[in-house]
Write an enzyme that holds these catalytic residues in place. Structure first.
Site, PDB file in Angstrom:
ATOM      1  N   CYS A  73      41.669  24.061 125.250  1.00  0.00           N
ATOM      2  CA  CYS A  73      40.205  24.076 125.319  1.00  0.00           C
ATOM      3  C   CYS A  73      39.821  25.150 126.312  1.00  0.00           C
ATOM      4  O   CYS A  73      40.020  24.995 127.522  1.00  0.00           O
ATOM      5  CB  CYS A  73      39.662  22.711 125.755  1.00  0.00           C
ATOM      6  SG  CYS A  73      37.866  22.721 125.975  1.00  0.00           S
ATOM      7  N   CYS A 217      32.392  26.833 122.212  1.00  0.00           N
ATOM      8  CA  CYS A 217      33.831  26.580 122.071  1.00  0.00           C
ATOM      9  C   CYS A 217      34.554  27.842 122.519  1.00  0.00           C
ATOM     10  O   CYS A 217      34.502  28.864 121.835  1.00  0.00           O
ATOM     11  CB  CYS A 217      34.178  26.231 120.625  1.00  0.00           C
ATOM     12  SG  CYS A 217      35.950  26.016 120.333  1.00  0.00           S
TER      13      CYS A 217
END
Length: 274
Positions: A73, A217
């Site tokens: 992430c 993201c």
């Protein structure tokens, strides 16, 4: 249990220090904590653990709101770097961590933005993983009774990137949810919809695996730039505009790591009874 709430461009996280606290997160507990009405509420839970290797500073774990653990992430990595400094777990500006997918180096800059060495993009289908016979710059996938053209890459997690004419009308929810679980992605995938503005700018929306569409993201921004460069659409340094803000991505091509730079914001500290 003590925790911090942080965000990277609106992609929000609950961050927990498991170096000085004894904590265990079951999928059920994570789902409970992730609930925005009755829990803390977050896109992902980030856990700071002691390193498994003496050459590293920490081990970095990431859990989606549905309780599933993931390997990468990018927005979370920036928040992770700021968290360990804010909490006094380290005073280093260059922080080396391990993840499920390998190692990362996080550099906290003087303005408190964080530059993350995301490693080299992986286009080999078996390593994404993605079901295909060989590496292609563009793949054809059947979904929703039509063909979809896309690029596929791993940034430590699987990404499918689709070029669109207008980011505002992209079918992020409908097509994203179908492709996320497509049979050609055995571990599911993050689905990015990118509009190329010019060779140094793109707009991006991402349907994240296990989380749905998020404000931003980081690994998705990296994937979009990697695919765009491989397809000859972009130069090596690109500004990626996401709903929550912008990231700077730089990649010199095959054989080189990709770098992502952007903000990480500490919102508040809290304590919760488990």
């Amino acid at each position: 249990m003590q925790f911090s709430k942080m965000h990277g461009l609106g992609n929000d996280f609950m961050v927990v220090d498991a170096v000085t606290q004894n904590v265990y997160f079951s999928p059920e507990l994570i789902c409970r904590l992730a609930n925005r009405h009755t829990g803390v509420g977050f896109d992902q839970l980030l856990v700071v653990e002691a390193p498994y290797d003496p050459e590293l500073d920490f081990h970095y774990r990431i859990f989606n709101a549905d309780g599933s653990e993931v390997a990468q992430c990018g927005n979370g990595a920036r928040c992770f770097a700021r968290f360990v400094r804010i909490k006094g777990l380290t005073n280093k500006r260059e922080i080396k961590v391990s993840t499920q997918s390998g190692r990362m180096t996080l550099h906290v800059m003087d303005n408190e933005d964080v530059c993350v060495n995301m490693g080299e993009p992986e286009f080999e289908p078996q390593k994404v993983p993605f079901r295909a016979q060989k590496v292609e710059k563009t793949y054809i996938i059947r979904a929703m009774e039509r063909t979809v053209l896309c690029g596929v890459v791993s940034m430590g997690n699987p990404h499918c990137v689709i070029q669109v004419e207008d980011i505002k009308t992209a079918e992020v929810e409908s097509l994203g949810s179908v492709l996320e679980q497509h049979e050609r992605f055995p571990e599911r995938a993050n689905i990015g919809f990118m509009q190329v503005v010019d060779r140094n700018t793109l707009h991006l929306r991402v349907f994240e695996r296990g989380a749905g569409e998020t404000q931003a993201c980081g690994s998705g921004a990296c994937a979009a730039v990697a695919v765009g460069i491989s397809q000859g659409l972009l130069d090596r340094k690109v500004k990626v505009n996401l709903p929550g803000g912008s990231l700077s991505i730089e990649w010199k091509g095959t054989g080189n790591p990709l770098y992502m730079t952007g903000p990480a914001v500490h919102i508040y500290d809290g304590t919760i009874q488990l």
